[in-house]
Design an enzyme around this catalytic site. Structure first.
Site, PDB file in Angstrom:
ATOM      1  N   GLN A 105      -9.180  -6.834 -10.649  1.00  0.00           N
ATOM      2  CA  GLN A 105      -9.807  -5.639 -10.072  1.00  0.00           C
ATOM      3  C   GLN A 105      -9.399  -4.387 -10.869  1.00  0.00           C
ATOM      4  O   GLN A 105     -10.230  -3.529 -11.178  1.00  0.00           O
ATOM      5  CB  GLN A 105      -9.378  -5.495  -8.611  1.00  0.00           C
ATOM      6  CG  GLN A 105      -9.667  -4.136  -8.001  1.00  0.00           C
ATOM      7  CD  GLN A 105      -9.435  -4.103  -6.505  1.00  0.00           C
ATOM      8  OE1 GLN A 105     -10.209  -4.661  -5.753  1.00  0.00           O
ATOM      9  NE2 GLN A 105      -8.372  -3.455  -6.056  1.00  0.00           N
TER      10      GLN A 105
ATOM     11  N   HIS B  85       0.842  -1.212   0.000  1.00  0.00           N
ATOM     12  CA  HIS B  85       0.000   0.000   0.000  1.00  0.00           C
ATOM     13  C   HIS B  85       0.874   1.259   0.000  1.00  0.00           C
ATOM     14  O   HIS B  85       0.582   2.233  -0.683  1.00  0.00           O
ATOM     15  CB  HIS B  85      -0.878   0.050   1.263  1.00  0.00           C
ATOM     16  CG  HIS B  85      -1.884  -1.048   1.364  1.00  0.00           C
ATOM     17  ND1 HIS B  85      -1.787  -2.066   2.279  1.00  0.00           N
ATOM     18  CD2 HIS B  85      -3.026  -1.266   0.682  1.00  0.00           C
ATOM     19  CE1 HIS B  85      -2.815  -2.865   2.160  1.00  0.00           C
ATOM     20  NE2 HIS B  85      -3.588  -2.419   1.198  1.00  0.00           N
TER      21      HIS B  85
ATOM     22  N   GLN C 220     -18.318  -6.095  -1.066  1.00  0.00           N
ATOM     23  CA  GLN C 220     -17.449  -6.964  -1.859  1.00  0.00           C
ATOM     24  C   GLN C 220     -17.108  -8.271  -1.144  1.00  0.00           C
ATOM     25  O   GLN C 220     -16.295  -9.043  -1.624  1.00  0.00           O
ATOM     26  CB  GLN C 220     -16.189  -6.220  -2.293  1.00  0.00           C
ATOM     27  CG  GLN C 220     -15.204  -5.854  -1.198  1.00  0.00           C
ATOM     28  CD  GLN C 220     -14.100  -4.931  -1.725  1.00  0.00           C
ATOM     29  OE1 GLN C 220     -14.321  -3.752  -1.955  1.00  0.00           O
ATOM     30  NE2 GLN C 220     -12.896  -5.459  -1.914  1.00  0.00           N
TER      31      GLN C 220
ATOM     32  N   ASP D  23      -3.961  -7.228  -7.593  1.00  0.00           N
ATOM     33  CA  ASP D  23      -5.367  -7.543  -7.890  1.00  0.00           C
ATOM     34  C   ASP D  23      -5.627  -7.158  -9.345  1.00  0.00           C
ATOM     35  O   ASP D  23      -6.271  -6.155  -9.643  1.00  0.00           O
ATOM     36  CB  ASP D  23      -6.288  -6.781  -6.930  1.00  0.00           C
ATOM     37  CG  ASP D  23      -6.124  -7.284  -5.507  1.00  0.00           C
ATOM     38  OD1 ASP D  23      -6.263  -8.492  -5.284  1.00  0.00           O
ATOM     39  OD2 ASP D  23      -5.810  -6.469  -4.623  1.00  0.00           O
TER      40      ASP D  23
HETATM   41  O1  PAF Z   1      -8.116  -3.474  -3.245  1.00  0.00           O
HETATM   42  C1  PAF Z   1      -8.787  -3.118  -2.256  1.00  0.00           C
HETATM   43  O2  PAF Z   1      -8.276  -2.939  -1.152  1.00  0.00           O
HETATM   44  C2  PAF Z   1     -10.282  -2.922  -2.409  1.00  0.00           C
HETATM   45  O3  PAF Z   1     -10.829  -3.849  -3.267  1.00  0.00           O
HETATM   46  C3  PAF Z   1     -10.677  -1.492  -2.807  1.00  0.00           C
HETATM   47  C4  PAF Z   1     -10.142  -1.133  -4.190  1.00  0.00           C
HETATM   48  C5  PAF Z   1     -10.147  -0.506  -1.787  1.00  0.00           C
HETATM   49  C6  PAF Z   1     -12.194  -1.357  -2.874  1.00  0.00           C
HETATM   50  O4  PAF Z   1     -12.786  -1.637  -1.625  1.00  0.00           O
END
Ligand code: PAF
Length: 287
Positions: free
Chosen positions: A155, A37, A61, A152
């Site tokens: 995503q 992060h 989610q 991800d």
């Molecule tokens: O990758 C994540 O941590 C989550 O899927 C996100 C993009 C913050 C959406 O809740």
């Protein structure tokens, strides 16, 4: 660093920045921050003068069989890390700030096809939840750039497609996965691995690399390569949900032989070790 819990406070700040022509970079997260992060946060700083990070564990989610209540929440430690990165705003909304309407009348964002393959097939509704929350966060934050990790991968594609098709005015940046020294992709889930499982876990990245080498050699079919990778992981005790070779731009699975115009590939793995489900992927360009 300002910490805002309400959409109104955030909007107020964003409006004043927009009026003074400041550019905003945004890193959405679910907290429990690690070095992966933080690499996104540092990249955000390269793109814009203002950096907003959100922490919201998005219930939409999580599947009914997934542990929303048990998701690791470490807001104090996260706050210290973000302060040290010189983040301008931490947005820490409660559920009502993100989903102000009635839960059974929630407006949802669907991203067809992509939401129903690979990770989406294993976690029905997951990408609908991700797209819905990211859209809502974009509405509140009004970012010029939003940063996501390639770990991800699916995503990232879901979000890119949503942005393109809804014509959202935000640039999406995908950043390389940050790894431990033994290759394991950083993830909040790694903390659930037992010491023995932790020693085995880098086999996922090993398998990705070996599969990439075999595909680049061209001596084996895609099915042979994925079969071999699966076998290697299963021998070590993994349960493999999928090991797939796909096109980078839409995750269409590769058929053998590889078509001449299909050179930008990605190998994706989801596999469980005990109760921990690990994800990883590797891009491969067969130029
Ligand atoms: O990758 C994540 O941590 C989550 O899927 C996100 C993009 C913050 C959406 O809740």
């Amino acid at each position: 660093m300002n910490v805002f819990a309400t959409a109104d406070d955030l909007r107020h700040q964003v409006t004043s920045w927009t009026q003074s022509n400041s550019k905003i970079a945004f890193v959405p997260t679910m907290g429990n921050l690690h070095a992966g992060h933080l690499s996104l946060v540092r990249a955000a700083r390269q793109y814009c003068d203002k950096v907003i990070v959100s922490i919201f564990v998005n219930p939409l989610q999580f599947g009914a069989d997934e542990d929303l209540a048990g998701y690791p929440r470490t807001p104090e430690a996260d706050r210290v890390l973000l302060e040290a990165e010189d983040v301008d705003v931490l947005f820490l909304p409660g559920k009502k700030e993100i989903y102000p309407g009635e839960p059974d009348q929630q407006i949802l964002i669907e991203v067809p096809v992509l939401d129903n393959i690979l990770e989406g097939k294993n976690r029905p509704g997951h990408f609908r939840g991700v797209a819905t929350v990211v859209r809502r966060l974009f509405d509140l934050v009004h970012p010029d750039v939003a940063i996501f990790g390639k770990k991800d991968y699916q995503q990232l594609l879901v979000i890119r497609r949503m942005v393109t098709e809804l014509g959202l005015q935000v640039r999406i940046e995908g950043l390389e996965t940050v790894r431990e020294t033994d290759g394991l992709a950083m993830s909040s889930r790694n903390q659930y691995l037992s010491p023995d499982e932790r020693l085995l876990a880098p086999a996922i990245y090993q398998t990705l690399k070996e599969s990439a080498t075999l595909l680049a050699d061209g001596a084996e079919t895609v099915a042979q390569v994925t079969g071999r990778g699966r076998e290697m992981l299963e021998k070590k005790g993994f349960t493999v949900d999928y090991l797939a070779v796909c096109r980078q731009n839409d995750l269409a699975p590769l058929v053998t032989p590889i078509e001449p115009d299909e050179k930008a590939l990605v190998i994706l793995i989801a596999a469980r070790l005990g109760t921990t489900r690990l994800l990883d992927n590797l891009e491969l360009n067969l130029a």
